[in-house]
Motif scaffolding. Structure first.
Motif, PDB file in Angstrom:
ATOM      1  N   SER A  33     -15.217 -14.590  -1.387  1.00 17.75           N
ATOM      2  CA  SER A  33     -15.018 -13.292  -0.730  1.00 17.75           C
ATOM      3  C   SER A  33     -14.888 -13.482   0.779  1.00 17.75           C
ATOM      4  O   SER A  33     -14.051 -12.834   1.427  1.00 17.75           O
ATOM      5  CB  SER A  33     -16.182 -12.347  -1.033  1.00 17.75           C
ATOM      6  N   MET A  34     -15.710 -14.357   1.346  1.00 16.80           N
ATOM      7  CA  MET A  34     -15.612 -14.645   2.777  1.00 16.80           C
ATOM      8  C   MET A  34     -14.280 -15.314   3.098  1.00 16.80           C
ATOM      9  O   MET A  34     -13.689 -15.074   4.153  1.00 16.80           O
ATOM     10  CB  MET A  34     -16.770 -15.552   3.208  1.00 16.80           C
ATOM     11  N   ARG A  35     -13.782 -16.141   2.193  1.00 13.23           N
ATOM     12  CA  ARG A  35     -12.481 -16.784   2.389  1.00 13.23           C
ATOM     13  C   ARG A  35     -11.369 -15.729   2.465  1.00 13.23           C
ATOM     14  O   ARG A  35     -10.474 -15.791   3.319  1.00 13.23           O
ATOM     15  CB  ARG A  35     -12.225 -17.777   1.246  1.00 13.23           C
ATOM     16  N   ILE A  36     -11.423 -14.716   1.571  1.00 11.43           N
ATOM     17  CA  ILE A  36     -10.413 -13.651   1.591  1.00 11.43           C
ATOM     18  C   ILE A  36     -10.458 -12.907   2.925  1.00 11.43           C
ATOM     19  O   ILE A  36      -9.421 -12.597   3.526  1.00 11.43           O
ATOM     20  CB  ILE A  36     -10.632 -12.670   0.419  1.00 11.43           C
ATOM     21  N   ILE A  37     -11.663 -12.631   3.403  1.00 11.10           N
ATOM     22  CA  ILE A  37     -11.817 -11.885   4.658  1.00 11.10           C
ATOM     23  C   ILE A  37     -11.230 -12.663   5.834  1.00 11.10           C
ATOM     24  O   ILE A  37     -10.527 -12.095   6.677  1.00 11.10           O
ATOM     25  CB  ILE A  37     -13.299 -11.535   4.879  1.00 11.10           C
ATOM     26  N   THR A  38     -11.484 -13.958   5.887  1.00 10.78           N
ATOM     27  CA  THR A  38     -10.926 -14.738   6.998  1.00 10.78           C
ATOM     28  C   THR A  38      -9.416 -14.894   6.856  1.00 10.78           C
ATOM     29  O   THR A  38      -8.711 -15.011   7.862  1.00 10.78           O
ATOM     30  CB  THR A  38     -11.611 -16.111   7.113  1.00 10.78           C
ATOM     31  N   ASP A  39      -8.900 -14.881   5.627  1.00 13.67           N
ATOM     32  CA  ASP A  39      -7.439 -14.847   5.434  1.00 13.67           C
ATOM     33  C   ASP A  39      -6.853 -13.585   6.062  1.00 13.67           C
ATOM     34  O   ASP A  39      -5.792 -13.623   6.700  1.00 13.67           O
ATOM     35  CB  ASP A  39      -7.085 -14.881   3.946  1.00 13.67           C
ATOM     36  N   LEU A  51       0.562 -16.012  -6.322  1.00 16.88           N
ATOM     37  CA  LEU A  51      -0.757 -15.659  -5.784  1.00 16.88           C
ATOM     38  C   LEU A  51      -1.823 -16.593  -6.351  1.00 16.88           C
ATOM     39  O   LEU A  51      -2.698 -17.084  -5.614  1.00 16.88           O
ATOM     40  CB  LEU A  51      -1.090 -14.204  -6.115  1.00 16.88           C
ATOM     41  N   HIS A  52      -1.755 -16.854  -7.640  1.00 13.80           N
ATOM     42  CA  HIS A  52      -2.713 -17.765  -8.288  1.00 13.80           C
ATOM     43  C   HIS A  52      -2.646 -19.140  -7.639  1.00 13.80           C
ATOM     44  O   HIS A  52      -3.684 -19.756  -7.316  1.00 13.80           O
ATOM     45  CB  HIS A  52      -2.395 -17.860  -9.784  1.00 13.80           C
ATOM     46  N   SER A  53      -1.431 -19.607  -7.397  1.00 12.55           N
ATOM     47  CA  SER A  53      -1.231 -20.924  -6.794  1.00 12.55           C
ATOM     48  C   SER A  53      -1.826 -20.994  -5.393  1.00 12.55           C
ATOM     49  O   SER A  53      -2.499 -21.975  -5.033  1.00 12.55           O
ATOM     50  CB  SER A  53       0.270 -21.247  -6.744  1.00 12.55           C
ATOM     51  N   LYS A  54      -1.590 -19.950  -4.587  1.00 14.32           N
ATOM     52  CA  LYS A  54      -2.106 -19.920  -3.215  1.00 14.32           C
ATOM     53  C   LYS A  54      -3.640 -19.863  -3.208  1.00 14.32           C
ATOM     54  O   LYS A  54      -4.293 -20.467  -2.363  1.00 14.32           O
ATOM     55  CB  LYS A  54      -1.531 -18.728  -2.451  1.00 14.32           C
ATOM     56  N   ALA A  55      -4.215 -19.127  -4.152  1.00 15.24           N
ATOM     57  CA  ALA A  55      -5.672 -19.031  -4.220  1.00 15.24           C
ATOM     58  C   ALA A  55      -6.292 -20.383  -4.555  1.00 15.24           C
ATOM     59  O   ALA A  55      -7.329 -20.771  -4.008  1.00 15.24           O
ATOM     60  CB  ALA A  55      -6.076 -17.979  -5.246  1.00 15.24           C
ATOM     61  N   GLU A 112      -4.459 -21.913   0.543  1.00 14.57           N
ATOM     62  CA  GLU A 112      -3.570 -21.302   1.534  1.00 14.57           C
ATOM     63  C   GLU A 112      -3.922 -19.831   1.720  1.00 14.57           C
ATOM     64  O   GLU A 112      -4.573 -19.213   0.878  1.00 14.57           O
ATOM     65  CB  GLU A 112      -2.109 -21.423   1.074  1.00 14.57           C
ATOM     66  N   ASN A 113      -3.443 -19.248   2.824  1.00 15.87           N
ATOM     67  CA  ASN A 113      -3.670 -17.830   3.087  1.00 15.87           C
ATOM     68  C   ASN A 113      -2.987 -17.006   1.993  1.00 15.87           C
ATOM     69  O   ASN A 113      -1.791 -17.178   1.728  1.00 15.87           O
ATOM     70  CB  ASN A 113      -3.108 -17.458   4.459  1.00 15.87           C
ATOM     71  N   VAL A 173       0.053 -11.667  -1.587  1.00 13.24           N
ATOM     72  CA  VAL A 173      -0.382 -10.305  -1.955  1.00 13.24           C
ATOM     73  C   VAL A 173       0.688  -9.284  -1.557  1.00 13.24           C
ATOM     74  O   VAL A 173       1.025  -8.376  -2.332  1.00 13.24           O
ATOM     75  CB  VAL A 173      -1.723  -9.965  -1.273  1.00 13.24           C
ATOM     76  N   ASN A 174       1.246  -9.446  -0.355  1.00 18.07           N
ATOM     77  CA  ASN A 174       2.287  -8.526   0.101  1.00 18.07           C
ATOM     78  C   ASN A 174       3.505  -8.573  -0.813  1.00 18.07           C
ATOM     79  O   ASN A 174       4.070  -7.523  -1.156  1.00 18.07           O
ATOM     80  CB  ASN A 174       2.687  -8.870   1.540  1.00 18.07           C
TER      81      ASN A 174
END
Length: 519
Positions: free
Chosen positions: A183-189, A480-484, A488-489, A494-495
């Motif tokens: 979750s913290m990783r998503i926020i910093t992305d 998206l799965h690959s980036k996660a 990578e950001n 997501v966009n």
């Protein structure tokens, strides 16, 4: 009006700021100067009033859109979106777990089509929007950006806020999906992506509001909130982000309760503490040290008994927020202990802000309680007690570790229990609840949400999935799965996903497969 000279009703001119002098020199703390105890602008509301931002959202996007147009017509100058529970925890309206919850505590948003409807007739470049969304904040931001692009907006000029504060969800509120570290990783992305693409967007609203709603004291509210803020800043710096850049886009969200002077002192102490925290972490730009905050009046202070009394409570809380130097404000409807606010209750809540702004005189000078023996002493006492709590969190390893060990949760629960004991014993008086009761309660009209809206949302989802380019949508989810997985950001993926009609639930589920769920 902002920018003009101000006078009392007797014709006495009011200065922009009042300050004592010591040995012929002005006092050390000045509005607009470090450590910003007295406010982040030299003239505060003389230059610009706070943003009157009424929190609203219920039922379908169509119904919420009508409420937004009504609020804008009544003088609101910023929108604030409430989302329903399924949207907050990453489920589409057709999911089994969404049954009975669609549109109940906020608006149901499943796809870009709902976002288009929600802001129909509203130019995103001309309005600031705050979205109270956390675990799925990255998806709602993607939807908002996609709509702005469809409207032809300049993304460099789009401004608003996503709450995006997941740490307080584990401590106080519960609408989390993924474990703390991803979750913290998503926020910093989000921090990183917005720094480059959405420079005027407030990437997080670090929230003490829900900590207070869960039963904390005022001291715990700012101590735990500022501790969480430190954790986000350190995570961003670890990712290589510049504190002087992303620090300017951090914002905070606080509660306003009924103890007027304690609340004012709390806001003043929080500003001073955050400035010193940011300075200690390496910030050199004064704007990166400013604590900018939104306030909402205290939902947990509202009573179902004699609900019209809540207008008085909200008025006291409004005054506390303004005297404390808030940048924006939502005032609760008097009926919110019983239901979502009716149109009448929302209008009265907004008028409370407008009367404070234009009739009371409290906006005429910066930090009008500055120099009060009581308020200055109380500010110092609150700051001292909050530092002691922050030190305890630091000893445990910071906010993430303190939450994982249950420290914050236990402290909040203890305070809530102690408060309830005082109410039940009569030591703490709540007017209309444990004193000054009446036999016959006045019946007031309530807003009721029809369960049939789930069926409407399910039909819209079915049509979307039948008419979209399924190949493109699935390719976006795979990307998206690959980036996660790669680290990578995720924001560009997501966009792409939302623009290709992937649903909120599909995007959230894609990351569930990578990150798992927090239990």
């Amino acid at each position: 009006m902002p920018g003009e000279k101000c006078f009392t009703d007797s014709g006495i001119e009011i200065k922009k700021v009042y300050q004592p002098t010591v040995n012929g020199q002005r006092s050390t703390e000045i509005p607009g100067e470090f450590p910003f105890t007295r406010g982040i602008q030299p003239d505060m509301y003389r230059g610009r009033l706070w943003t009157m931002r009424q929190y609203a959202g219920f039922s379908t996007a169509e119904e919420s859109n009508k409420r937004y147009h009504y609020l804008l017509s009544q003088g609101v100058n910023g929108l604030s979106v409430a989302f329903d529970l399924p949207t907050q925890i990453g489920y589409d309206s057709d999911h089994d777990l969404s049954d009975g919850e669609v549109g109940k505590v906020g608006v149901a948003i499943d796809s870009i089509e709902d976002m288009q409807t929600l802001f129909d007739g509203i130019k995103l470049q001309d309005i600031t929007t705050s979205m109270t969304i956390n675990a799925t904040g990255f998806i709602l931001l993607g939807l908002y950006v996609a709509l702005a692009k469809q409207q032809g907006a300049d993304l460099k000029k789009i401004s608003g806020t996503i709450q995006n504060d997941i740490l307080k969800e584990y401590a106080a509120r519960g609408t989390y999906i993924y474990p703390p570290k991803p979750s913290m990783r998503i926020i910093t992305d989000i921090f990183e992506w917005c720094s480059n693409e959405l420079p005027k967007w407030n990437t997080i609203s670090i929230s003490g509001y829900h900590i207070r709603e869960a039963g904390s004291t005022a001291v715990q509210e700012i101590a735990f909130t500022l501790s969480n803020g430190k954790a986000y800043v350190k995570a961003a710096m670890k990712k290589g982000l510049d504190i002087n850049v992303f620090g300017k886009r951090l914002s905070f969200f606080f509660n306003a309760h009924n103890n007027l002077f304690e609340e004012v002192a709390k806001f003043r102490a929080a500003r001073r503490m955050w400035a010193r925290i940011m300075q200690s972490l390496g910030a050199t730009d004064p704007k990166a040290m400013m604590l900018r905050f939104h306030t909402q009046t205290g939902g947990s202070t509202l009573t179902a008994q004699q609900p019209l009394n809540n207008i008085s409570r909200v008025t006291i809380q409004t005054i506390a927020a303004v005297l404390g130097g808030t940048q924006s404000l939502h005032t609760n409807g008097y009926d919110e202990a019983l239901s979502l606010p009716t149109e009448e209750a929302a209008r009265i809540a907004l008028r409370t802000q407008q009367i404070a702004a234009y009739e009371s005189g409290i906006a005429d000078t910066a930090d009008p309680l500055g120099g009060s023996y009581f308020v200055e002493s109380l500010t110092g006492e609150i700051e001292k007690a909050a530092w002691e709590l922050i030190e305890q969190v630091d000893v445990l390893g910071g906010s993430v570790a303190a939450i994982e060990q249950g420290f914050m949760q236990n402290e909040i629960a203890r305070s809530a229990y102690e408060h309830q004991l005082k109410v039940e014993s009569g030591e703490k008086i709540i007017v209309g609840v444990n004193k000054f009761m009446v036999d016959d309660e006045e019946k007031i009209p309530l807003l009721k949400i029809n369960d049939s809206i789930r069926k409407m949302q399910v039909e819209k989802l079915k049509h979307l999935k039948e008419t979209r380019n399924k190949t493109s949508a699935m390719a976006c989810l795979e990307n998206l799965h690959s980036k996660a997985v790669s680290g990578e950001n995720i924001m560009p993926a997501v966009n792409d996903a939302v623009e290709n009609f992937c649903t909120l639930g599909e995007i959230a589920d894609t990351l569930r497969k990578v990150f798992g769920e927090y239990r």
